[in-house]
Scaffold this motif. Structure first.
Motif, PDB file in Angstrom:
ATOM      1  N   ARG A  17     -22.338 -15.024  28.330  1.00 16.65           N
ATOM      2  CA  ARG A  17     -22.408 -16.185  27.384  1.00 16.65           C
ATOM      3  C   ARG A  17     -21.518 -17.325  27.874  1.00 16.65           C
ATOM      4  NH1 ARG A  17     -22.092 -11.603  25.005  1.00 16.65           N
ATOM      5  NH2 ARG A  17     -20.328 -11.013  23.811  1.00 16.65           N
ATOM      6  N   PRO A  18     -21.945 -18.530  27.528  1.00 17.98           N
ATOM      7  CA  PRO A  18     -21.278 -19.582  27.928  1.00 17.98           C
ATOM      8  C   PRO A  18     -19.743 -19.710  27.648  1.00 17.98           C
ATOM      9  CG  PRO A  18     -23.280 -20.019  27.052  1.00 17.98           C
ATOM     10  CD  PRO A  18     -22.901 -18.676  26.694  1.00 17.98           C
ATOM     11  N   ARG A  19     -18.959 -20.395  28.442  1.00 16.68           N
ATOM     12  CA  ARG A  19     -17.452 -20.472  28.313  1.00 16.68           C
ATOM     13  C   ARG A  19     -17.478 -21.533  27.115  1.00 16.68           C
ATOM     14  NH1 ARG A  19     -12.554 -21.053  31.731  1.00 16.68           N
ATOM     15  NH2 ARG A  19     -11.334 -22.415  30.367  1.00 16.68           N
ATOM     16  N   LEU A  20     -16.566 -21.133  25.987  1.00 14.70           N
ATOM     17  CA  LEU A  20     -16.440 -21.812  25.001  1.00 14.70           C
ATOM     18  C   LEU A  20     -15.187 -23.012  25.002  1.00 14.70           C
ATOM     19  CD1 LEU A  20     -16.771 -18.989  22.203  1.00 14.70           C
ATOM     20  CD2 LEU A  20     -18.277 -20.680  22.971  1.00 14.70           C
ATOM     21  N   ARG A  21     -15.134 -23.931  24.206  1.00 16.46           N
ATOM     22  CA  ARG A  21     -14.047 -24.882  24.339  1.00 16.46           C
ATOM     23  C   ARG A  21     -12.869 -24.472  23.640  1.00 16.46           C
ATOM     24  NH1 ARG A  21     -16.080 -29.959  21.705  1.00 16.46           N
ATOM     25  NH2 ARG A  21     -17.134 -28.344  20.314  1.00 16.46           N
ATOM     26  N   PHE A  22     -12.800 -23.608  22.520  1.00 18.05           N
ATOM     27  CA  PHE A  22     -11.870 -23.263  21.694  1.00 18.05           C
ATOM     28  C   PHE A  22     -11.397 -22.035  21.858  1.00 18.05           C
ATOM     29  CE2 PHE A  22     -14.095 -26.684  19.484  1.00 18.05           C
ATOM     30  CZ  PHE A  22     -13.181 -27.747  19.745  1.00 18.05           C
ATOM     31  N   GLU A  23     -10.091 -21.576  21.516  1.00 20.60           N
ATOM     32  CA  GLU A  23      -9.412 -19.998  21.619  1.00 20.60           C
ATOM     33  C   GLU A  23      -9.177 -19.705  20.202  1.00 20.60           C
ATOM     34  OE1 GLU A  23      -9.107 -18.251  24.318  1.00 20.60           O
ATOM     35  OE2 GLU A  23      -9.899 -19.893  25.488  1.00 20.60           O
ATOM     36  N   ALA A  41     -14.121 -29.837   7.253  1.00 24.19           N
ATOM     37  CA  ALA A  41     -12.996 -29.171   6.949  1.00 24.19           C
ATOM     38  C   ALA A  41     -12.270 -28.758   7.853  1.00 24.19           C
ATOM     39  CB  ALA A  41     -13.568 -28.020   5.717  1.00 24.19           C
ATOM     40  N   THR A  42     -10.927 -28.437   7.706  1.00 27.24           N
ATOM     41  CA  THR A  42     -10.226 -27.991   8.804  1.00 27.24           C
ATOM     42  C   THR A  42      -9.814 -26.488   8.656  1.00 27.24           C
ATOM     43  OG1 THR A  42      -8.061 -28.539   7.496  1.00 27.24           O
ATOM     44  CG2 THR A  42      -8.831 -30.302   9.127  1.00 27.24           C
ATOM     45  N   GLY A  43      -9.661 -25.741   9.615  1.00 29.04           N
ATOM     46  CA  GLY A  43      -9.384 -24.270   9.892  1.00 29.04           C
ATOM     47  C   GLY A  43      -8.980 -24.095  11.071  1.00 29.04           C
ATOM     48  N   SER A  44      -8.901 -22.598  11.182  1.00 27.71           N
ATOM     49  CA  SER A  44      -8.605 -22.170  12.497  1.00 27.71           C
ATOM     50  C   SER A  44      -9.715 -20.952  13.057  1.00 27.71           C
ATOM     51  CB  SER A  44      -7.102 -21.142  12.190  1.00 27.71           C
ATOM     52  OG  SER A  44      -6.086 -22.008  11.859  1.00 27.71           O
ATOM     53  N   VAL A  45      -9.637 -21.033  14.337  1.00 26.19           N
ATOM     54  CA  VAL A  45     -10.708 -20.032  14.833  1.00 26.19           C
ATOM     55  C   VAL A  45     -10.034 -18.710  14.888  1.00 26.19           C
ATOM     56  CG1 VAL A  45     -11.918 -19.613  17.164  1.00 26.19           C
ATOM     57  CG2 VAL A  45     -11.489 -22.001  16.481  1.00 26.19           C
ATOM     58  N   VAL A  79     -20.623 -27.804  19.866  1.00 26.70           N
ATOM     59  CA  VAL A  79     -20.736 -29.164  20.036  1.00 26.70           C
ATOM     60  C   VAL A  79     -19.863 -29.994  18.727  1.00 26.70           C
ATOM     61  CG1 VAL A  79     -23.135 -28.991  21.013  1.00 26.70           C
ATOM     62  CG2 VAL A  79     -22.770 -29.200  18.593  1.00 26.70           C
ATOM     63  N   ASP A  80     -19.597 -30.953  19.281  1.00 29.84           N
ATOM     64  CA  ASP A  80     -18.753 -32.008  18.567  1.00 29.84           C
ATOM     65  C   ASP A  80     -19.160 -32.213  17.166  1.00 29.84           C
ATOM     66  OD1 ASP A  80     -16.244 -32.134  20.000  1.00 29.84           O
ATOM     67  OD2 ASP A  80     -17.107 -34.059  21.081  1.00 29.84           O
ATOM     68  N   ALA A  85     -12.030 -30.360  18.031  1.00 29.24           N
ATOM     69  CA  ALA A  85     -10.540 -30.000  17.761  1.00 29.24           C
ATOM     70  C   ALA A  85     -10.007 -31.138  16.949  1.00 29.24           C
ATOM     71  CB  ALA A  85     -10.015 -30.526  19.445  1.00 29.24           C
ATOM     72  N   ILE A  86      -8.722 -30.848  16.537  1.00 28.85           N
ATOM     73  CA  ILE A  86      -8.167 -31.607  15.479  1.00 28.85           C
ATOM     74  C   ILE A  86      -6.984 -32.371  16.131  1.00 28.85           C
ATOM     75  CG2 ILE A  86      -6.397 -31.672  13.367  1.00 28.85           C
ATOM     76  CD1 ILE A  86      -7.687 -29.258  12.382  1.00 28.85           C
ATOM     77  N   ASP A  87      -7.075 -33.496  16.111  1.00 30.58           N
ATOM     78  CA  ASP A  87      -6.067 -34.408  17.038  1.00 30.58           C
ATOM     79  C   ASP A  87      -5.107 -35.263  16.433  1.00 30.58           C
ATOM     80  OD1 ASP A  87      -7.712 -36.354  16.187  1.00 30.58           O
ATOM     81  OD2 ASP A  87      -8.446 -37.093  18.008  1.00 30.58           O
ATOM     82  N   ASN A  88      -4.813 -34.766  15.136  1.00 30.76           N
ATOM     83  CA  ASN A  88      -3.713 -35.638  14.159  1.00 30.76           C
ATOM     84  C   ASN A  88      -4.387 -36.740  13.719  1.00 30.76           C
ATOM     85  OD1 ASN A  88      -1.921 -33.416  14.408  1.00 30.76           O
ATOM     86  ND2 ASN A  88      -0.841 -34.499  16.218  1.00 30.76           N
TER      87      ASN A  88
END
Length: 94
Positions: A17-23, A41-45, A79-80, A85-88
């Motif tokens: 599988r491809p490498r992912l951007r988030f952990e 909506a915001t959340g956590s992986v 994809v974005d 990512a949340i950047d404040n």
């Protein structure tokens, strides 16, 4: 990359599988509605390479996310336009 990655092999471990951007644990904003400005909506992986038992063999979603409101969703692509990512800053559309 093709989403979800597909392979004719039944062996899950053999699928590259491809490498992912988030952990796992990373805070993200996810597209949950049709409006490009308010449909986020915001959340956590909570899981990488999520799959439902009823999906075809070797069909995967890159992320499972627990939203701040308690819902669990999956991101069908890395994809974005779907997950970022949340950047404040504001989570509204660009």
């Amino acid at each position: 990359a093709e989403w979800p990655p597909m392979d004719d092999d039944d062996e899950i471990e053999d699928v590259e599988r491809p490498r992912l951007r988030f952990e796992v644990g990373q805070r993200v904003a996810c597209r949950v509605g049709p409006d490009p400005v308010t449909g986020w909506a915001t959340g956590s992986v909570v899981m990488l390479w999520y799959r439902e038992p009823t999906w075809p063999a070797n069909s995967w979603a890159p992320y499972k996310i627990e939203l701040d409101d308690g819902r669990n969703i999956f991101a069908p692509g890395d994809v974005d336009q779907i997950i970022r990512a949340i950047d404040n800053g504001p989570i509204a559309g660009d």
